[in-house]
Design a protein around this motif. Structure first.
Motif, mmCIF file in Angstrom:
data_model
loop_
_atom_site.group_PDB
_atom_site.id
_atom_site.type_symbol
_atom_site.label_atom_id
_atom_site.label_comp_id
_atom_site.label_asym_id
_atom_site.label_seq_id
_atom_site.Cartn_x
_atom_site.Cartn_y
_atom_site.Cartn_z
ATOM 1 N N HIS A 13 0.829 -1.201 0.000
ATOM 2 C CA HIS A 13 0.000 0.000 0.000
ATOM 3 C C HIS A 13 0.867 1.255 0.000
ATOM 4 N N THR A 14 1.901 1.253 0.819
ATOM 5 C CA THR A 14 2.768 2.428 0.926
ATOM 6 C C THR A 14 3.469 2.740 -0.378
ATOM 7 N N TRP A 15 4.090 1.733 -0.958
ATOM 8 C CA TRP A 15 4.921 1.999 -2.124
ATOM 9 C C TRP A 15 4.116 2.099 -3.420
ATOM 10 N N SER A 16 3.024 1.387 -3.537
ATOM 11 C CA SER A 16 2.194 1.547 -4.734
ATOM 12 C C SER A 16 1.567 2.928 -4.771
ATOM 13 N N GLY A 17 1.267 3.497 -3.585
ATOM 14 C CA GLY A 17 0.723 4.846 -3.548
ATOM 15 C C GLY A 17 1.769 5.912 -3.747
ATOM 16 N N LEU A 18 2.960 5.711 -3.182
ATOM 17 C CA LEU A 18 3.985 6.751 -3.256
ATOM 18 C C LEU A 18 4.569 6.890 -4.650
#
Length: 506
Positions: A13-18
């Motif tokens: 979630h963190t890296w796909s969004g960032l």
């Protein structure tokens, strides 16, 4: 990758969004603006002011008479009839040997030619939303990849929240990082169905480009045959050598009313006007249906007889058209359009809080210089983009009407200001960049109604009302930022026996 399913989903979630967060924010903001594409176009073309109430039959008669007088030798005519949202008749014609259409705007009740102000209007935001003002193939692939990562972020975000609905009712202001997380959770859940639907349907609209293997398997290199079946195109016919006058507009209106009722013609396309085998294609509006693909009637251009009726059929085609229609929302009434617009802004705020939360959690890291640069990108995306959009509107009213390439200059103003906001955010300390760009946004949008009053015929309209609301919102944000302490990140760990971090104040 972290151990455990939820930890893995949190990492995802963190890296796909960032990775694509700044791009997704631009896509969401311009997509939200596209819900009012017609109203933006009307504001940027102040000459669009109907002199009197108009009727469908009257508008069509004036348009056909005007084209017969001004473009009798054209190979095709297109007539877009006026709507309540955009009360102007647009006529287009294509001369022999030309690929582009010429166009003009007519007053629907008097057939008077309206002074042309070259501007892309709301179409610029609409086009940027799905292809980023890049070549179509490149832009749509980039947007598609970003949308796929957005969908992954939504699904993984739902998985990692054990108390997703409880978190929705939890907001603790003045708690630093905790407040940012609460805001992100609340915005995520508030319009979760919208976020899922708009992302999924956006992918569906361009699925034939992203997954073409089934088409290639069935049609091979005959991609044109596939598009003809999906989009219900009528095969063009060679123009006849004999000339003949076009059928009167009354016959066109009668055919449309027989099948659709009154007031449902969106476009009239006339091929080979003035010859014996001319054809008139009537395209129905979609304001009362979910499907994006409209019904069509094809009638003889000389005799007025019905040649063909085309209505989308088949479950696969119906599903695709409904998904497309849900994304475009042409069916939305004024109240639903407002809700969709607010949901789009909520999605934008969700992405913005997620981006800033990522930075705040990592302030004080040994590589804080890197995070300062990333926060500069956040400033550019969250405040620089609306500031650039405001400059697009200012350029529309300040550039001379007779300036060569005027519509391109408006877009150049948008990108130049957006680039300047990036440079400003990288040069200035983050707290100063946030404050100054929020203040500039407030001033820019507050000035638009004044600018409209000075340069346009009607300053009392919805566009100016929304501009004032945005100005108030940015002014409040600037006020809060100027009152906030310099350090917005998490406080250092306590020296007491407890190892839990103390929550900082914003």
């Amino acid at each position: 990758m972290k151990n455990g399913f939820r930890q893995s989903m949190a990492w995802l979630h963190t890296w796909s969004g960032l990775i694509v967060g700044w791009l997704l924010l631009a896509i969401f903001v311009t997509g939200s603006a596209s819900y009012y594409r017609s109203e933006i176009t009307g504001w940027m073309n102040p000459q669009i002011q109907p002199s009197a109430p108009f009727k469908e039959s009257q508008s069509l008669r004036h348009a056909m008479d005007w084209l017969q007088t001004r473009a009798p030798e054209a190979t095709s005519w297109l007539i877009d009839l006026p709507t309540e949202r955009l009360p102007v008749t647009q006529v287009m014609w294509q001369d022999a040997g030309e690929r582009r259409y010429n166009s003009a705007l007519l007053d629907p009740s008097s057939a008077q030619l309206l002074a042309s102000r070259k501007s892309f209007g709301g179409d610029f935001f609409y086009g940027f939303h799905f292809q980023l003002s890049l070549p179509p193939l490149i832009g749509r692939w980039i947007v598609g990849i970003a949308s796929m990562l957005m969908f992954i972020a939504i699904v993984s975000g739902v998985i990692i929240h054990r108390r997703i609905f409880k978190d929705f009712f939890t907001f603790r202001p003045g708690k630093g990082q905790r407040s940012w997380l609460d805001a992100h959770n609340t915005l995520s859940v508030l319009a979760l169905p919208f976020h899922v639907l708009i992302t999924y349907t956006g992918l569906v609209t361009l699925m034939f480009m992203y997954v073409p293997w089934g088409i290639d398997l069935v049609y091979g290199k005959e991609r044109g045959a596939f598009l003809s079946e999906v989009r219900d195109f009528s095969a063009p016919i060679a123009p006849a050598s004999e000339t003949a006058p076009l059928v009167p507009y009354t016959s066109v209106i009668e055919q449309a009313r027989q099948y659709w009722g009154e007031g449902h013609i969106a476009r009239v396309a006339i091929s080979s006007p003035g010859v014996a085998n001319a054809r008139i294609e009537l395209i129905r509006d979609t304001r009362d249906q979910l499907s994006f693909r409209p019904q069509r009637l094809v009638i003889g251009g000389v005799g007025g007889e019905l040649i063909e009726t085309v209505a989308p059929a088949g479950p696969a085609k119906a599903f695709y058209n409904v998904m497309y229609g849900l994304h475009m929302a042409h069916f939305a009434d004024p109240l639903l359009r407002v809700l969709l617009f607010l949901s789009g802004l909520g999605g934008s705020a969700m992405i913005a809080t997620g981006l800033q939360l990522w930075v705040i959690k990592r302030r004080g890291n040994a590589t804080k210089g890197l995070y300062r640069r990333i926060e500069g990108l956040n400033v550019m995306a969250v405040l620089g983009l609306p500031l650039a959009m405001g400059s697009y509107f200012w350029a529309n009213r300040l550039l001379p009407d007779d300036l060569l390439g005027r519509e391109i200059r408006e877009i150049q103003a948008f990108f130049c200001v957006w680039l300047l906001t990036l440079l400003h955010a990288q040069i200035r300390a983050p707290r100063h960049a946030w404050r100054e760009q929020a203040l500039l946004c407030a001033l820019g949008f507050a000035g638009l109604p004044i600018l409209d009053f000075a340069t346009g015929p009607d300053a009392l309209n919805g566009f100016n009302g929304v501009s004032l609301l945005l100005a108030i919102g940015f002014a409040y944000a600037a006020w809060r930022l100027y009152r906030a302490p310099a350090k917005l990140g998490p406080a250092p760990r306590s020296t007491a026996t407890s190892s839990r971090p103390r929550e900082s104040r914003t």
